[in-house]
Design an enzyme around this catalytic site. Structure first.
Site, PDB file in Angstrom:
ATOM      1  N   ASP A  60       1.060  -1.311  -0.182  1.00 12.44           N
ATOM      2  CA  ASP A  60      -0.057   0.277  -0.116  1.00 12.44           C
ATOM      3  C   ASP A  60       0.623   0.771  -0.363  1.00 12.44           C
ATOM      4  O   ASP A  60       0.275   1.920  -0.473  1.00 12.44           O
ATOM      5  CB  ASP A  60      -1.172   0.148   1.130  1.00 12.44           C
ATOM      6  CG  ASP A  60      -2.422  -1.013   1.522  1.00 12.44           C
ATOM      7  OD1 ASP A  60      -3.294  -0.783   0.879  1.00 12.44           O
ATOM      8  OD2 ASP A  60      -1.786  -2.194   1.572  1.00 12.44           O
TER       9      ASP A  60
ATOM     10  N   GLU B 102      -5.786   7.541  -0.635  1.00 15.67           N
ATOM     11  CA  GLU B 102      -6.192   6.375   0.364  1.00 15.67           C
ATOM     12  C   GLU B 102      -5.414   6.258   2.003  1.00 15.67           C
ATOM     13  O   GLU B 102      -5.857   6.397   2.898  1.00 15.67           O
ATOM     14  CB  GLU B 102      -7.096   4.899   0.425  1.00 15.67           C
ATOM     15  CG  GLU B 102      -7.328   4.002   1.808  1.00 15.67           C
ATOM     16  CD  GLU B 102      -6.566   2.670   0.907  1.00 15.67           C
ATOM     17  OE1 GLU B 102      -7.665   2.325   2.005  1.00 15.67           O
ATOM     18  OE2 GLU B 102      -7.053   2.407  -0.068  1.00 15.67           O
TER      19      GLU B 102
ATOM     20  N   THR C  35      -6.767  -5.000  -0.118  1.00 15.76           N
ATOM     21  CA  THR C  35      -5.917  -5.033   0.539  1.00 15.76           C
ATOM     22  C   THR C  35      -5.742  -5.994   2.041  1.00 15.76           C
ATOM     23  O   THR C  35      -5.452  -7.059   2.276  1.00 15.76           O
ATOM     24  CB  THR C  35      -5.464  -3.925   1.800  1.00 15.76           C
ATOM     25  OG1 THR C  35      -5.342  -2.927   0.917  1.00 15.76           O
ATOM     26  CG2 THR C  35      -4.547  -4.363   2.683  1.00 15.76           C
TER      27      THR C  35
ATOM     28  N   GLY D 118     -12.256  -6.008  -3.313  1.00 15.61           N
ATOM     29  CA  GLY D 118     -12.283  -5.357  -4.038  1.00 15.61           C
ATOM     30  C   GLY D 118     -13.025  -4.734  -5.055  1.00 15.61           C
ATOM     31  O   GLY D 118     -14.351  -5.139  -5.465  1.00 15.61           O
TER      32      GLY D 118
ATOM     33  N   LYS E  76     -15.236  -5.915  -8.704  1.00 12.29           N
ATOM     34  CA  LYS E  76     -16.526  -5.463  -8.639  1.00 12.29           C
ATOM     35  C   LYS E  76     -17.225  -4.746  -9.987  1.00 12.29           C
ATOM     36  O   LYS E  76     -17.719  -5.526 -10.637  1.00 12.29           O
ATOM     37  CB  LYS E  76     -17.456  -4.981  -7.868  1.00 12.29           C
ATOM     38  CG  LYS E  76     -17.037  -6.338  -6.565  1.00 12.29           C
ATOM     39  CD  LYS E  76     -18.135  -6.178  -5.265  1.00 12.29           C
ATOM     40  CE  LYS E  76     -17.696  -6.648  -4.117  1.00 12.29           C
ATOM     41  NZ  LYS E  76     -16.154  -5.359  -3.349  1.00 12.29           N
TER      42      LYS E  76
END
Length: 358
Positions: free
Chosen positions: A110, A133, A178, A267, A271
């Site tokens: 990340d 994020e 994640t 995630g 999708k």
């Protein structure tokens, strides 16, 4: 006759005029020197390239260029995600809890992906607001340059389009899914970049690091991905978060019938790709994407832009458009579809909105 009986000789007049000219020269030359210094400081040093678009307040941003660097940022971030996962040096730790009480994971993947993506976008478009994020550590700044090249497929499909820099907000998700990443469920993992103009998502990039597949689209521009043509609106396949499948399944089956297929997945990027024609063997297919709880905007902005560009929809569960300005969260849940009667879908799901604020 001069005042007070003083008579000025021609020589005195000449000296007086010279003194006056000297004073004026001194004042004006200082002004010119200051303007010259300002001009020199304003120009790129050493005859280098001009500052990037949007580098000054009130400047313009070319959306085609921003799309090109967004694709590059997603790919570069994905390289970090893949490298960390394959090296098995995740250093996973909890960074907090979701509203449902589940722990949110943070990994080295990340952080490194976020650093690479953020600084690449910031170097190319310093005047544009970037929301990510993960927190950006200014002490760990990385110099990442962009050569301003635009891929041929983007050149062929997208025309230059300038918008004011202050109207643009970029949303970065450096590692979507994640939790699944820590479980080594690689097919769900994506890196995403979204560009919103005046709060509306207009550019979306979704990159799958472990297969090197990238989907991009620009509203009123073009895309490298298409919608699927086959849908079953009577018994749709509904894709939902793995952690929320139980909340959706009962209501969905009551609404659409017992033959409705519920697909749990990880995630938001994955999708959305499930609604599209994606040449990926590990990519499941769905007709509707539903999320019934609070969700962050960097999770959904890119997918929203891609769907909008292809004629699809992503709204709250009550049918409201999601604005990508202000707070970083969407309180109203979401429902996403393409080539379907979106309004009719919303009318079929009145009960789901009750859980979206939990």
């Amino acid at each position: 006759m001069a005042p007070m009986g003083i008579r000025l000789s021609p020589l005195g007049m000449a000296v007086f005029c010279l003194l006056g000219l000297g004073v004026l020269y001194h004042l004006y030359s200082g002004f010119l020197a200051g303007r010259f210094a300002f001009f020199m400081l304003s120009e790129p040093a050493g005859g280098g390239p001009e500052a990037p678009h949007g580098s000054a307040p009130g400047g313009a941003v070319d959306l085609r260029e921003l799309l090109a660097v967004s694709v590059l940022a997603a790919v570069r971030g994905g390289e970090e995600v893949k490298r960390v996962r394959e090296g098995n040096v995740l250093n996973a730790k909890a960074k907090g809890k979701t509203r449902e009480g589940a722990e949110e994971q943070l990994t080295t993947g990340d952080l490194l992906s976020n650093r690479r993506m953020f600084y690449l976008l910031k170097a190319a478009f310093p005047a544009v607001q970037i929301n990510s994020e993960e927190r950006v550590d200014t002490a760990d700044q990385e110099t990442v340059s962009w050569d301003r090249s635009i891929p041929e497929d983007i050149k062929q499909k997208i025309q230059p389009q300038e918008v004011p820099a202050e109207s643009v907000t970029v949303w970065i998700d450096p590692l979507d899914a994640t939790q699944e990443y820590t479980e080594d469920l690689r097919q769900y993992v994506t890196t995403m970049v979204c560009v919103a103009v005046n709060g509306k998502p207009v550019i979306g990039v979704i990159h799958k690091p472990f297969s090197s597949y990238t989907a991009w689209a620009m509203v009123d521009g073009g895309s490298n991905v298409k919608a699927r043509s086959s849908y079953n609106e009577k018994t749709p396949r509904i894709i939902v978060s793995r952690s929320h499948a139980g909340k959706v399944e009962q209501v969905a089956r009551q609404t659409f019938g017992n033959k409705t297929v519920i697909i749990p997945a990880g995630g938001a990027g994955y999708k959305v790709l499930a609604l599209l024609d994606v040449p990926e063997k590990n990519q499941e297919e769905a007709d509707v994407y539903i999320h019934v709880t609070y969700i962050k905007k960097w999770d959904i902005c890119a997918g929203n832009a891609v769907l909008r560009a292809l004629g699809g929809h992503m709204t709250t569960l009550t049918g409201e458009e999601i604005s990508y300005t202000g707070s970083d969260g969407n309180e109203g849940g979401l429902i996403a579809s393409i080539n379907m009667n979106h309004k009719a879908l919303i009318e079929k799901l009145p009960d789901l909105e009750k859980t979206s604020h939990k």
